[in-house]
Design an enzyme around this catalytic site. Sequence first.
Site, PDB file in Angstrom:
ATOM      1  N   ILE A   1       0.853  -1.184   0.000  1.00 44.77           N
ATOM      2  CA  ILE A   1       0.000   0.000   0.000  1.00 44.77           C
ATOM      3  C   ILE A   1       0.889   1.234   0.000  1.00 44.77           C
ATOM      4  CG2 ILE A   1      -0.291  -0.052   2.538  1.00 44.77           C
ATOM      5  CD1 ILE A   1      -3.191   1.083   1.893  1.00 44.77           C
TER       6      ILE A   1
ATOM      7  N   ILE B   1       7.792   2.309   1.457  1.00 42.18           N
ATOM      8  CA  ILE B   1       6.780   1.346   1.027  1.00 42.18           C
ATOM      9  C   ILE B   1       7.222  -0.078   1.352  1.00 42.18           C
ATOM     10  CG2 ILE B   1       5.368   0.530  -0.876  1.00 42.18           C
ATOM     11  CD1 ILE B   1       4.954   3.499   0.044  1.00 42.18           C
TER      12      ILE B   1
ATOM     13  N   PRO C   1      -8.008   1.210  11.892  1.00 45.07           N
ATOM     14  CA  PRO C   1      -8.028   0.518  13.187  1.00 45.07           C
ATOM     15  C   PRO C   1      -7.487  -0.907  13.120  1.00 45.07           C
ATOM     16  CG  PRO C   1     -10.021   1.805  12.936  1.00 45.07           C
ATOM     17  CD  PRO C   1      -9.302   1.868  11.614  1.00 45.07           C
TER      18      PRO C   1
ATOM     19  N   GLU D   1      -5.290  -2.033  10.939  1.00 46.73           N
ATOM     20  CA  GLU D   1      -3.841  -1.904  10.744  1.00 46.73           C
ATOM     21  C   GLU D   1      -3.147  -1.621  12.065  1.00 46.73           C
ATOM     22  OE1 GLU D   1      -0.612   1.056   8.530  1.00 46.73           O
ATOM     23  OE2 GLU D   1      -2.716   1.086   7.919  1.00 46.73           O
TER      24      GLU D   1
ATOM     25  N   GLN E   1      20.167  -4.621  27.859  1.00 43.27           N
ATOM     26  CA  GLN E   1      21.133  -4.234  28.895  1.00 43.27           C
ATOM     27  C   GLN E   1      21.619  -5.446  29.689  1.00 43.27           C
ATOM     28  OE1 GLN E   1      22.207  -1.158  29.033  1.00 43.27           O
ATOM     29  NE2 GLN E   1      23.492  -1.251  30.871  1.00 43.27           N
ATOM     30  N   LEU E   2      20.766  -6.419  29.875  1.00 48.22           N
ATOM     31  CA  LEU E   2      21.148  -7.613  30.634  1.00 48.22           C
ATOM     32  C   LEU E   2      22.104  -8.519  29.861  1.00 48.22           C
ATOM     33  CD1 LEU E   2      17.736  -8.515  32.305  1.00 48.22           C
ATOM     34  CD2 LEU E   2      19.665  -7.286  33.306  1.00 48.22           C
TER      35      LEU E   2
ATOM     36  N   GLY F   1       0.805   5.562  11.764  1.00 46.22           N
ATOM     37  CA  GLY F   1       0.406   6.736  12.538  1.00 46.22           C
ATOM     38  C   GLY F   1       1.294   6.839  13.757  1.00 46.22           C
ATOM     39  N   THR F   2       1.977   7.967  13.920  1.00 43.16           N
ATOM     40  CA  THR F   2       2.884   8.117  15.061  1.00 43.16           C
ATOM     41  C   THR F   2       2.119   8.003  16.377  1.00 43.16           C
ATOM     42  OG1 THR F   2       2.614  10.516  15.215  1.00 43.16           O
ATOM     43  CG2 THR F   2       4.325   9.691  13.711  1.00 43.16           C
TER      44      THR F   2
END
Length: 387
Positions: free
Chosen positions: A128, A162, A247, A249, A343-344, A371-372
């Site tokens: 898309i 893309i 929604p 997605e 970190q471990l 969407g951020t």
Amino acid sequence: MILDNYRATWETEETDALRQHAREFIAREVTPNELKWEENHQVEREFWNKAGEAGLLCASIPEEYGGGGGTFAHEAVIQQELGLAGDSAWHNGVHSVIVAHYIYQLGTEEQRKRWLPGMASGELVGAIAMTEPGTGSDLQAIKTRAELDGDEWVINGSKTFITNGTHCDVVVIVARTNEQPGGKGLSLIVAETKDLEGFERGRVLDKIGQRGQDTRELFFTDMRVPADNLLGGVEGKGFIQLMQQLPQERLILAIAGASACEGAVRETIRYVNEREAFGRPLLGFQNTQFVLAECASETLAAKTLTDHCTGLHIEGKLTTAQASAAKYLASDLQSSVADRCLQLFGGYGFMREYPISRMYTDARVQRIYGGTNEIMKLLIAREFKLD
């Protein structure tokens, strides 16, 4: 462990069988190829056919169109197994959950029969094309244009970031088809890329994470596609169509995030049980225990939220705000959990041969695409206004 013996209310014996099948396929065909795909910046084209033969493509598309005849639950368990395995190269979610459902939910009967069977078999790979170099999350600012010339759309413009850009055979393009401002002028047009004049795949994008996933720029120069390729035969409704599908997605991204958290926790538990420092296993240190207790508890919370939203979606009750909340929380936790788990591992966590290093870099984009997370918070906050 608190993540064991967990079962969502929407799971069934059928999804259990699919989960086991997907797990075996991923162990055999995906995990051994992760480093190779990362070096090549793509999966092999033939892999899509293997996934189709295995019945893992378009699991929620009706059988009459070649799909698996399942529900979103079937897509969810496949995505969960990919997250647990730490995969980010094969973006089946874009193909099966997003593109296939644009065609199924919005397409005409002729369009469904033309494209969906090939997508289910792996003969066609879907993409898309929304994002442009200057738009990002602002879909109403899209500049790619499509003008009707007789019985063809003439498309000019460019897209970036893309997913499946290298292998895509079918691309749903968001284009401006009239002079109305904002989203009112947008339409969705499908391009079949084989031997298509004016269609060009741009450079492979060099990402800090998800390096095995094929991501490219696409260019359209006087590219002609049949007028019948207007998705659903409806012009000027593209923005509304996008909002209807987003929604789902965002929910599949949330599922990917929550399952990746679990994958990171389980990978780290294995490591700290085996690795020794100062004469005892790393798990013997209180800090290790505290970090993993936090990460496991937060992962359980993310799984619970995403599974709750999955149940709502299967029932047709999921709201935009709920999907946004799941995407925001799960993707934020994905980055946080991967960071603390790495970190471990100490210095070994910085080595690409260790899966945790890929889990860490792969996680970062989850808070950006679809969407951020800042946009997700705005969508959630819209429901706070009193009538």
